[in-house]
Design a protein around this motif. Structure first.
Motif, mmCIF file in Angstrom:
data_model
loop_
_atom_site.group_PDB
_atom_site.id
_atom_site.type_symbol
_atom_site.label_atom_id
_atom_site.label_comp_id
_atom_site.label_asym_id
_atom_site.label_seq_id
_atom_site.Cartn_x
_atom_site.Cartn_y
_atom_site.Cartn_z
ATOM 1 N N GLY A 147 -0.798 -13.369 -4.895
ATOM 2 C CA GLY A 147 -0.798 -12.435 -3.790
ATOM 3 C C GLY A 147 0.239 -11.362 -3.911
ATOM 4 O O GLY A 147 0.350 -10.503 -3.053
ATOM 5 N N ALA A 148 1.048 -11.385 -4.947
ATOM 6 C CA ALA A 148 2.052 -10.346 -5.102
ATOM 7 C C ALA A 148 1.416 -9.103 -5.670
ATOM 8 O O ALA A 148 0.480 -9.159 -6.436
ATOM 9 C CB ALA A 148 3.167 -10.824 -6.022
ATOM 10 N N ARG A 149 1.985 -7.974 -5.317
ATOM 11 C CA ARG A 149 1.463 -6.731 -5.854
ATOM 12 C C ARG A 149 2.500 -6.010 -6.673
ATOM 13 O O ARG A 149 2.223 -5.467 -7.721
ATOM 14 C CB ARG A 149 0.990 -5.831 -4.705
ATOM 15 N N ARG A 150 3.706 -6.001 -6.204
ATOM 16 C CA ARG A 150 4.723 -5.212 -6.887
ATOM 17 C C ARG A 150 5.423 -6.046 -7.932
ATOM 18 O O ARG A 150 5.884 -7.133 -7.668
ATOM 19 C CB ARG A 150 5.742 -4.688 -5.867
ATOM 20 N N GLY A 151 5.539 -5.537 -9.136
ATOM 21 C CA GLY A 151 6.178 -6.273 -10.218
ATOM 22 C C GLY A 151 7.676 -6.181 -10.133
ATOM 23 O O GLY A 151 8.252 -5.345 -9.453
ATOM 24 N N ALA A 152 8.333 -7.073 -10.859
ATOM 25 C CA ALA A 152 9.784 -7.053 -10.950
ATOM 26 C C ALA A 152 10.173 -7.214 -12.395
ATOM 27 O O ALA A 152 9.590 -8.007 -13.119
ATOM 28 C CB ALA A 152 10.391 -8.186 -10.119
ATOM 29 N N TYR A 169 11.155 -15.335 -12.882
ATOM 30 C CA TYR A 169 10.914 -13.975 -12.421
ATOM 31 C C TYR A 169 10.587 -14.002 -10.933
ATOM 32 O O TYR A 169 10.250 -15.034 -10.385
ATOM 33 C CB TYR A 169 9.839 -13.248 -13.228
ATOM 34 N N ILE A 170 10.712 -12.888 -10.286
ATOM 35 C CA ILE A 170 10.553 -12.812 -8.843
ATOM 36 C C ILE A 170 9.432 -11.853 -8.514
ATOM 37 O O ILE A 170 9.327 -10.790 -9.074
ATOM 38 C CB ILE A 170 11.859 -12.334 -8.167
ATOM 39 N N MET A 171 8.597 -12.250 -7.604
ATOM 40 C CA MET A 171 7.530 -11.366 -7.144
ATOM 41 C C MET A 171 7.588 -11.315 -5.622
ATOM 42 O O MET A 171 7.930 -12.302 -4.977
ATOM 43 C CB MET A 171 6.159 -11.887 -7.602
ATOM 44 N N ARG A 172 7.284 -10.198 -5.052
ATOM 45 C CA ARG A 172 7.325 -10.059 -3.610
ATOM 46 C C ARG A 172 6.036 -10.553 -2.981
ATOM 47 O O ARG A 172 4.951 -10.324 -3.487
ATOM 48 C CB ARG A 172 7.541 -8.599 -3.213
ATOM 49 N N LEU A 204 -6.476 -9.648 -11.100
ATOM 50 C CA LEU A 204 -5.748 -9.865 -12.344
ATOM 51 C C LEU A 204 -4.264 -10.073 -12.076
ATOM 52 O O LEU A 204 -3.693 -9.445 -11.179
ATOM 53 C CB LEU A 204 -5.899 -8.659 -13.275
ATOM 54 N N CYS A 205 -3.650 -10.920 -12.876
ATOM 55 C CA CYS A 205 -2.199 -11.079 -12.876
ATOM 56 C C CYS A 205 -1.704 -10.639 -14.255
ATOM 57 O O CYS A 205 -2.002 -11.281 -15.260
ATOM 58 C CB CYS A 205 -1.806 -12.527 -12.604
ATOM 59 N N LEU A 206 -0.984 -9.525 -14.301
ATOM 60 C CA LEU A 206 -0.553 -8.928 -15.559
ATOM 61 C C LEU A 206 0.850 -9.380 -15.926
ATOM 62 O O LEU A 206 1.751 -9.387 -15.081
ATOM 63 C CB LEU A 206 -0.572 -7.404 -15.454
ATOM 64 N N HIS A 207 1.045 -9.717 -17.195
ATOM 65 C CA HIS A 207 2.358 -10.081 -17.736
ATOM 66 C C HIS A 207 2.672 -9.076 -18.842
ATOM 67 O O HIS A 207 2.077 -9.132 -19.924
ATOM 68 C CB HIS A 207 2.340 -11.508 -18.277
ATOM 69 N N ARG A 234 -4.290 -0.885 -6.724
ATOM 70 C CA ARG A 234 -3.174 -1.844 -6.811
ATOM 71 C C ARG A 234 -3.528 -3.182 -6.173
ATOM 72 O O ARG A 234 -2.965 -4.214 -6.539
ATOM 73 C CB ARG A 234 -1.925 -1.257 -6.151
ATOM 74 N N SER A 235 -4.451 -3.171 -5.223
ATOM 75 C CA SER A 235 -4.840 -4.427 -4.578
ATOM 76 C C SER A 235 -5.598 -5.346 -5.528
ATOM 77 O O SER A 235 -5.786 -6.525 -5.222
ATOM 78 C CB SER A 235 -5.698 -4.132 -3.342
ATOM 79 N N ARG A 236 -6.014 -4.830 -6.682
ATOM 80 C CA ARG A 236 -6.806 -5.638 -7.615
ATOM 81 C C ARG A 236 -5.946 -6.412 -8.607
ATOM 82 O O ARG A 236 -6.463 -7.199 -9.390
ATOM 83 C CB ARG A 236 -7.757 -4.732 -8.414
ATOM 84 N N PHE A 237 -4.640 -6.174 -8.599
ATOM 85 C CA PHE A 237 -3.815 -6.851 -9.591
ATOM 86 C C PHE A 237 -2.387 -7.020 -9.081
ATOM 87 O O PHE A 237 -1.927 -6.318 -8.188
ATOM 88 C CB PHE A 237 -3.801 -6.059 -10.914
ATOM 89 N N SER A 238 -1.696 -7.972 -9.653
ATOM 90 C CA SER A 238 -0.248 -8.101 -9.529
ATOM 91 C C SER A 238 0.325 -7.990 -10.935
ATOM 92 O O SER A 238 -0.405 -8.138 -11.917
ATOM 93 C CB SER A 238 0.132 -9.440 -8.891
ATOM 94 N N TYR A 239 1.598 -7.711 -11.040
ATOM 95 C CA TYR A 239 2.170 -7.574 -12.374
ATOM 96 C C TYR A 239 3.646 -7.930 -12.373
ATOM 97 O O TYR A 239 4.332 -7.871 -11.358
ATOM 98 C CB TYR A 239 1.993 -6.146 -12.915
ATOM 99 N N THR A 240 4.126 -8.303 -13.552
ATOM 100 C CA THR A 240 5.540 -8.551 -13.785
ATOM 101 C C THR A 240 5.891 -7.974 -15.144
ATOM 102 O O THR A 240 5.134 -8.125 -16.103
ATOM 103 C CB THR A 240 5.862 -10.059 -13.759
#
Length: 418
Positions: free
Chosen positions: A49-54, A69-72, A121-124, A147-153
């Motif tokens: 459920g995170a959207r913004r990467g860190a 790692y931290i995700m919001r 998608l969850c991007l690494h 942006r709602s379609r993926f989260s990333y770190t």
């Protein structure tokens, strides 16, 4: 008696004020949640459920190198506190490594994946430190509906400290990072790894579906390096063991990392099986003078000794210039079109293979929200017609056959008025 009455009165007054104080605190707490909908909290990486990467810059010397790692928290909590939430759909995990001048190329790969994929998608993203801010700035600039379609770190490039320099210079800068994904992403069960020069012409979901085809012993999937042994590289030039008849190409690699972490791999160094983390460095030390393609060669050696652990998918899932430069030699692509395009040898950025470059430029220039059929597919088809003087250009229909279907599906699912 008068003293007792005074003491009793003071106790009663104290009890009343104490009760009022507690009630006031509880009331304020409830109101603060009500005003904000949900408090902003930090969550561990297992929660979706995170959207913004860190940016994760934890180095290999840290005990948290492998799993920090931290995700919001975003997404479902924004709907409001107290509402009943449905169980989130499992994420598809996609990993890529970017070093040097690979920023735009990697963003274009991600764009193709996000544009066509059905599930979230969850991007690494593993990148050199100087690229972190640029990745986050670019991804955060994409429209909200994208942006709602993926989260990333974004992660720092990290290798085991005792051999970091040797691993980093193997083949190309940072390329061998992929070998350490099972040890770094310990919370992730399965993942798709792709090189930065990959373009998806079919939803990632279709590749992800190969995981359900794994039998009980398979833990990875890759495509053959060649289909035609007469022009293949490994069976003619390799000075080390390799998988199958013509070896495998690791530019697109599907991994069940839970199985990789638990398996003991057969090898030609000991009579007992070695775990993944025990196998890599001895393998490099034994073969480093005999390998040409770095980590891909090491993977070929590993699966030469453990062929039952690899699922081989068709060449249309990793279509490279080798499949058309001497004439078409990928039967699955000729039948159904190209699913994933692999522009190795820098063909997106020179004029040696203009058909590959045309696909890359079409996706790079496409604007999210524009009609993909008129703004992406039609211009691409026109550019491909200009490449028919090359062998790959003569097969230009293969480059758009699957992409056209994928883009048509996007149009059917697009919400009205966007």
């Amino acid at each position: 008696m008068r003293r007792y009455l005074r003491a009793l009165t003071l106790c009663a007054v104290f009890a009343v004020f104490s009760g009022l104080y507690v009630y006031n605190k509880l009331f304020d707490s409830d109101m603060s949640v009500g005003r904000n909908g949900a408090r902003r909290i930090f969550i561990p990486p297992r929660v979706s459920g995170a959207r913004r990467g860190a940016a994760d810059k934890t180095g290999p010397q840290s005990p948290l190198w492998y799993n920090r790692y931290i995700m919001r928290q975003r997404g479902q909590l924004e709907a409001g506190a107290g509402s009943i939430q449905s169980r989130p759909e499992p994420l598809m995990h996609l990993a890529v490594v970017a070093c040097g001048e690979r920023l735009q190329e990697t963003l274009t790969m991600i764009k193709s994946a996000v544009l066509l994929s059905i599930k979230r998608l969850c991007l690494h993203i593993f990148a050199e430190d100087q690229l972190h801010a640029s990745f986050m700035e670019a991804l955060e600039s994409w429209p909200a509906f994208v942006r709602s379609r993926f989260s990333y770190t974004v992660y720092a490039i990290s290798f085991p400290s005792e051999n970091a320099a040797e691993w980093k210079k193997l083949f190309k800068p940072c390329a061998s990072q992929r070998l350490f994904l099972p040890l770094i992403l310990k919370h992730v069960d399965s993942i798709v790894y792709v090189d930065s020069d990959i373009l998806f012409l079919q939803p990632v979901d279709r590749l992800w579906a190969f995981l359900s085809q794994f039998n009980s012993s398979q833990l990875a999937a890759m495509a053959p390096e060649h289909e035609e042994p007469r022009i293949a590289w490994y069976n003619r030039f390799a000075r080390h063991p390799f998988y199958g008849r013509t070896g495998v190409n690791s530019g697109v690699m599907l991994m069940n990392m839970t199985r990789m972490r638990s398996m003991f791999f057969k090898n030609d160094m000991t009579s007992v099986g070695l775990r993944w983390e025990e196998l890599l460095m001895p393998l490099l030390q034994k073969y480093k003078l005999n390998i040409t393609w770095g980590d891909q060669d090491l993977l070929n050696i590993i699966f030469h000794h453990n062929p039952e652990s690899l699922l081989e998918f068709p060449c249309q899932w990793n279509y490279r210039p080798d499949h058309c430069i001497y004439g078409s030699n990928c039967a699955s692509a000729e039948e159904d079109g190209i699913y994933i395009l692999h522009g190795n040898r820098g063909v997106y950025h020179d004029h040696k293979q203009p058909a590959f470059r045309a696909v890359y430029e079409a996706i790079r220039k496409h604007s999210f929200g524009a009609d993909p059929l008129t703004s992406l597919l039609t211009p691409l088809e026109e550019e491909l017609l200009k490449t028919t003087h090359t062998y790959c250009g003569k097969s230009h229909a293969l480059f758009t056959r699957r992409l056209a279907l994928s883009l048509a599906n996007i149009n059917r699912k697009a919400p009205p008025g966007r």
